[in-house]
Design a protein around this motif. Sequence first.
Motif, PDB file in Angstrom:
ATOM      1  N   ASN A  42     -81.953 -11.168 -90.227  1.00 33.84           N
ATOM      2  CA  ASN A  42     -80.939 -11.624 -91.294  1.00 33.84           C
ATOM      3  C   ASN A  42     -81.641 -12.217 -92.468  1.00 33.84           C
ATOM      4  O   ASN A  42     -82.478 -13.039 -92.355  1.00 33.84           O
ATOM      5  CB  ASN A  42     -80.089 -12.628 -90.570  1.00 33.84           C
ATOM      6  CG  ASN A  42     -78.687 -12.466 -91.541  1.00 33.84           C
ATOM      7  OD1 ASN A  42     -78.454 -11.968 -91.949  1.00 33.84           O
ATOM      8  ND2 ASN A  42     -78.017 -13.793 -91.176  1.00 33.84           N
ATOM      9  N   GLY A  43     -81.278 -11.599 -93.526  1.00 32.36           N
ATOM     10  CA  GLY A  43     -81.686 -12.204 -94.703  1.00 32.36           C
ATOM     11  C   GLY A  43     -83.085 -11.122 -95.514  1.00 32.36           C
ATOM     12  O   GLY A  43     -83.571 -11.597 -96.499  1.00 32.36           O
ATOM     13  N   SER A  44     -83.370 -10.256 -94.703  1.00 30.66           N
ATOM     14  CA  SER A  44     -84.635  -9.576 -94.953  1.00 30.66           C
ATOM     15  C   SER A  44     -84.249  -8.550 -96.055  1.00 30.66           C
ATOM     16  O   SER A  44     -83.027  -8.144 -96.307  1.00 30.66           O
ATOM     17  CB  SER A  44     -85.281  -8.730 -94.018  1.00 30.66           C
ATOM     18  OG  SER A  44     -84.466  -7.698 -93.530  1.00 30.66           O
ATOM     19  N   SER A  45     -85.185  -8.410 -97.000  1.00 33.11           N
ATOM     20  CA  SER A  45     -84.846  -7.482 -98.036  1.00 33.11           C
ATOM     21  C   SER A  45     -84.832  -6.002 -97.649  1.00 33.11           C
ATOM     22  O   SER A  45     -83.717  -5.439 -98.135  1.00 33.11           O
ATOM     23  CB  SER A  45     -86.065  -7.575 -98.959  1.00 33.11           C
ATOM     24  OG  SER A  45     -87.188  -7.037 -98.576  1.00 33.11           O
ATOM     25  N   PHE A  46     -85.306  -5.569 -96.587  1.00 30.97           N
ATOM     26  CA  PHE A  46     -84.843  -4.241 -95.795  1.00 30.97           C
ATOM     27  C   PHE A  46     -83.594  -4.214 -95.619  1.00 30.97           C
ATOM     28  O   PHE A  46     -83.013  -3.448 -95.767  1.00 30.97           O
ATOM     29  CB  PHE A  46     -86.001  -4.205 -94.499  1.00 30.97           C
ATOM     30  CG  PHE A  46     -85.480  -2.730 -93.891  1.00 30.97           C
ATOM     31  CD1 PHE A  46     -86.093  -1.499 -94.383  1.00 30.97           C
ATOM     32  CD2 PHE A  46     -84.757  -2.807 -92.708  1.00 30.97           C
ATOM     33  CE1 PHE A  46     -85.759  -0.268 -93.805  1.00 30.97           C
ATOM     34  CE2 PHE A  46     -84.355  -1.552 -92.271  1.00 30.97           C
ATOM     35  CZ  PHE A  46     -84.843  -0.506 -92.580  1.00 30.97           C
ATOM     36  N   LEU A  47     -83.130  -5.158 -94.791  1.00 31.76           N
ATOM     37  CA  LEU A  47     -81.693  -5.385 -94.370  1.00 31.76           C
ATOM     38  C   LEU A  47     -80.789  -5.301 -95.428  1.00 31.76           C
ATOM     39  O   LEU A  47     -79.442  -4.454 -95.382  1.00 31.76           O
ATOM     40  CB  LEU A  47     -81.499  -6.694 -93.355  1.00 31.76           C
ATOM     41  CG  LEU A  47     -80.057  -6.738 -92.984  1.00 31.76           C
ATOM     42  CD1 LEU A  47     -79.550  -5.671 -92.011  1.00 31.76           C
ATOM     43  CD2 LEU A  47     -79.884  -7.829 -92.284  1.00 31.76           C
TER      44      LEU A  47
END
Length: 191
Positions: free
Chosen positions: A104-109
């Motif tokens: 959650n919160g990752s740039s990939f996501l």
Amino acid sequence: MIIDYSNFGDVVTFDTTYGTNKELRPFGVFTGFTHHRGLTVFGVALLYDEKAKSFKWLFERFLVAHAGKRPKTIFTDQDPAMAKALSEHIMQNGIKHLENLMKNGSSFLQVFKTCMFEFNDEIEFEKTWEDMIETYAIHDRSWLDTIYKLKGKWAKCYMKNEFTLGIRSTQLSESLNGDLKDYLTSDLVMA
């Protein structure tokens, strides 16, 4: 219902617009067409509420009841909780296969969600998807390759090209709900 679904369950509509008891609990109906374009019911459910957790449980139970057969296309009434439950299912599978990238919160996501929900144009989607693959240099791309092949079922811009048997909305379920109102009332009591 099980036999009808095994024969005609490629395109399903699901709607929860009708409450059947005094508490107005949502009554959900899975419907579709037969080969003669007749309405058929694949399943029904009386839910406690219309929260994502309830829909997630319902969709899982529906698949169990139908031996794991997934419809090619499913139409819903665009309820935000239902959309959330369906997208959470994809996200959970992503976490299993991509672990920290789907945190959650990752740039990939964030990029993945953009591909999933925001593009109306296929060219924008394709460019962003390719950039995402290149940027994050994912070693085991098997899950991403598999989900990419199914993009017509989850990417907003591709869903317009999906197999629908001419169904474009939850109108089947909604018309059945109208018929149910004639026969079911909130004060019906079992004798």
